[in-house]
Design a protein around this motif. Sequence first.
Motif, short mmCIF file in Angstrom:
data_model
loop_
_atom_site.label_atom_id
_atom_site.label_comp_id
_atom_site.label_asym_id
_atom_site.label_seq_id
_atom_site.Cartn_x
_atom_site.Cartn_y
_atom_site.Cartn_z
N SER A 140 1.08 -1.26 0.03
CA SER A 140 0.01 -0.19 0.24
C SER A 140 0.83 1.16 0.03
N LEU A 142 0.58 5.24 0.59
CA LEU A 142 -0.08 6.21 1.12
C LEU A 142 0.74 7.53 1.29
N THR A 143 2.04 7.48 1.55
CA THR A 143 2.59 8.63 1.99
C THR A 143 3.04 9.63 0.61
N LYS A 146 4.62 15.66 -0.34
CA LYS A 146 4.01 16.54 0.77
C LYS A 146 4.48 17.85 0.91
N ARG A 149 5.13 21.11 4.64
CA ARG A 149 4.12 20.57 5.25
C ARG A 149 3.14 21.68 5.96
N HIS A 179 8.80 6.69 0.27
CA HIS A 179 8.84 5.55 1.27
C HIS A 179 8.11 4.32 1.05
N GLN A 180 8.00 3.76 -0.30
CA GLN A 180 7.17 2.74 -0.55
C GLN A 180 7.71 1.64 -0.36
N SER A 181 7.63 0.78 0.65
CA SER A 181 8.25 -0.52 1.09
C SER A 181 7.63 -1.50 0.01
N GLY A 431 12.75 3.35 10.19
CA GLY A 431 11.35 2.59 9.62
C GLY A 431 10.68 2.35 10.87
N HIS A 434 9.00 5.82 11.76
CA HIS A 434 7.95 6.54 11.15
C HIS A 434 6.77 5.74 10.40
N GLY A 436 4.00 3.67 9.19
CA GLY A 436 2.65 3.81 9.81
C GLY A 436 2.35 4.86 10.58
N GLY A 437 3.13 6.10 10.44
CA GLY A 437 3.27 7.38 10.98
C GLY A 437 4.07 7.46 12.25
N SER A 438 4.58 8.47 12.56
CA SER A 438 5.23 8.92 13.72
C SER A 438 4.49 8.52 15.19
C1 LIG Z 1 11.47 2.57 6.25
C2 LIG Z 1 10.10 3.18 5.89
C3 LIG Z 1 9.24 2.50 5.27
C4 LIG Z 1 8.10 3.13 5.01
N1 LIG Z 1 6.85 2.36 4.24
C5 LIG Z 1 5.69 2.80 3.89
C6 LIG Z 1 4.89 2.27 3.08
O1 LIG Z 1 5.19 1.30 2.71
N2 LIG Z 1 3.72 2.97 2.50
C7 LIG Z 1 3.63 4.27 2.93
O2 LIG Z 1 2.52 4.84 2.54
N3 LIG Z 1 4.42 4.87 3.70
C8 LIG Z 1 5.36 4.29 4.23
N4 LIG Z 1 6.34 4.92 5.06
C9 LIG Z 1 5.87 6.43 5.27
C10 LIG Z 1 5.75 6.65 7.04
O3 LIG Z 1 4.35 6.33 6.76
C11 LIG Z 1 5.90 8.25 7.04
O4 LIG Z 1 7.59 8.23 7.16
C12 LIG Z 1 5.32 8.96 8.05
O5 LIG Z 1 3.93 8.64 7.88
C13 LIG Z 1 5.70 10.22 8.53
O6 LIG Z 1 5.66 11.10 7.28
P1 LIG Z 1 6.99 11.74 6.70
O7 LIG Z 1 8.18 10.83 6.60
O8 LIG Z 1 6.80 12.47 5.36
O9 LIG Z 1 7.39 12.80 7.69
P2 LIG Z 1 7.14 14.35 7.85
O10 LIG Z 1 5.75 14.41 7.30
O11 LIG Z 1 8.14 15.01 7.17
O12 LIG Z 1 6.99 14.23 9.33
C14 LIG Z 1 8.01 14.76 10.32
C15 LIG Z 1 7.59 15.09 11.65
O13 LIG Z 1 6.74 16.15 11.48
C16 LIG Z 1 5.48 15.92 12.04
N5 LIG Z 1 4.58 16.71 11.06
C17 LIG Z 1 4.62 16.59 9.77
N6 LIG Z 1 3.80 17.63 9.30
C18 LIG Z 1 3.04 18.06 10.32
C19 LIG Z 1 2.06 19.02 10.59
N7 LIG Z 1 1.59 19.74 9.34
N8 LIG Z 1 1.78 19.70 11.59
C20 LIG Z 1 2.53 19.02 12.88
N9 LIG Z 1 3.37 17.85 12.83
C21 LIG Z 1 3.66 17.63 11.44
C22 LIG Z 1 5.10 14.55 11.88
O14 LIG Z 1 4.22 13.78 12.73
C23 LIG Z 1 6.59 13.98 12.04
O15 LIG Z 1 6.83 13.96 13.65
C24 LIG Z 1 7.66 4.34 5.54
C25 LIG Z 1 8.55 5.08 6.07
C26 LIG Z 1 9.92 4.46 6.48
C27 LIG Z 1 10.89 5.38 7.18
#
Ligand SMILES: Cc1cc2nc3c(=O)[nH]c(=O)nc-3n(C[C@H](O)[C@H](O)[C@H](O)COP(=O)(O)OP(=O)(O)OC[C@H]3O[C@@H](n4cnc5c(N)ncnc54)[C@H](O)[C@@H]3O)c2cc1C
Length: 467
Positions: A140, A142-143, A146, A149, A179-181, A431, A434, A436-438
């Motif tokens: 899947s 999702l990310t 962006k 932000r 970030h698509q695994s 990984g 982050h 599934g979301g931080s």
């Molecule tokens: C190894 C790995 C594998 C992954 N696999 C997948 C996958 O298979 N499919 C998929 O869809 N995603 C995947 N992800 C993505 C993961 O879901 C995201 O990394 C995560 O949702 C955070 O998004 P971002 O990396 O863009 O961080 P950012 O959006 O840059 O966020 C950084 C920090 O800022 C905070 N933040 C961001 N925007 C705001 C805002 N507007 N207001 C307040 N706080 C904010 C966040 O909570 C976080 O703490 C993967 C990530 C990693 C590292």
Amino acid sequence: MISGDEYVKRLKEYKRVIYVAGKRIENWTEHPNIKPVINAIAKTYELAGNYAVFSDLINEKVNVLNAVIRSADDLIKRYDYQRELSLRLATCNYRCTGCDAINSLYPITKIVDEKSGSDYHKRFLNLLKEIQKNDFACTSALTDVKGDRSKRPLQQEEMYVRVVKKDSKGIYVSGAKIHQSGAFAADVNFVLPTQTFKEGEEKFAVAFASLPEDDVKYVLQNTGVQAKFREGGSFEMGNPKFGDRTTCMIIFKETFIPWDRVFVFEDLKATRDLLTLFACSHRCVGASCKAGFMDSMAGAASMMLKANGLENVSQLRQKLAEMVAFSESAHAIAVGGAVKGYRIAETWQPNREVANSAKVMGVEGFMKSLANLIDIAGGIPATAPSEFDLRGEIGEEIKELMRGSEKISPEDRMKIIKFIEFWAMSSHLVGAFHGGGSPSASLVFLQFLADLAKREKAVCDLLDIKS
Ligand SMILES: Cc1cc2nc3c(=O)[nH]c(=O)nc-3n(C[C@H](O)[C@H](O)[C@H](O)COP(=O)(O)OP(=O)(O)OC[C@H]3O[C@@H](n4cnc5c(N)ncnc54)[C@H](O)[C@@H]3O)c2cc1C
């Protein structure tokens, strides 16, 4: 259900546009950065039997990751399977997010159709039956990338996947997911919105399935582990069979998606409900996945103690016991989420408070386990000579100098060291954090969900506070 070999054979038929380190690659299934991902997914097929569940859609047993989860027992089976996969692979199984998408799209399309008379659920079931019959590997996306932000999607449309055109046959989407695994090694990639949207932002509120024939580009991540895989060797890269947690960027440019693969279209409420289900599903199982990783780290730490002749030092053994406590607790939280779950539109979902807590505690446990592993291993995972030195002209000297306990050969000690380097320096920590979301995102969720009033009232009752 099919075998790992059958999955690999099917994959080889897909023509994919994939870039690695600046170059478009040919013969993509054999590339050193992609092969480990394919090996990992193939292994999921080998281990699937013990955890298979009966599908009432096709009247056959299916991989639990392709199943509609109907009960707490099914969900616990999924969590046990994923914990075992994490331990055996020491990397992502890549099919986890496919299960989350199936179990959020199933109820949401059903609910939307019951309200509005649309046929999204029928479309979804048609695809799901194919997924189950063919035992497709699903991921899947999702990310979105962006951009800034602080800006809304309409202020920077190109930073979000969106519908740019539609006609009687389907929709056309542009944008990029990052970030698509393992998406490049999947049969089906579900594409879901990255966030909720406001009125006026409907073009971003779209969910669909992407298939191998779609016109997309994949650009692979390039970590130190990836560079090591390109460099070669037999164990220098730490996890030689299954590799780093490998992700990619997926670029859509007016990519055509037929209507029968569109499951949410310009629907803000469905998007919100879908993301809530997906997030809780992924965050809860994430704790079991991390439990398996912690198990692997505990195994590595225990082997390192033996390799260094320290296996009887009680304060170091205590750190191993702590790692077991972290992993068992993380898995137990996920299982608790399944037991205390709830039914919605014929599916069984994990408890939402528990799921978000599982995310937070899974990350805590992972970080603490990694710290214990590094403590036990000493500085050598960061500083060891390479496998190439061991095999090169100074090989005999290196072999002598890399000796530890007599019970373990210098080469095996180096394998363990490189595996620990892999745990400490691959994509895993970021990984775990982050994926599934931080944890911050889970804490925001918990602030909304938690019944703090009940907790406050109990304290006031206890202390006879009336104000
Ligand atoms: C190894 C790995 C594998 C992954 N696999 C997948 C996958 O298979 N499919 C998929 O869809 N995603 C995947 N992800 C993505 C993961 O879901 C995201 O990394 C995560 O949702 C955070 O998004 P971002 O990396 O863009 O961080 P950012 O959006 O840059 O966020 C950084 C920090 O800022 C905070 N933040 C961001 N925007 C705001 C805002 N507007 N207001 C307040 N706080 C904010 C966040 O909570 C976080 O703490 C993967 C990530 C990693 C590292």
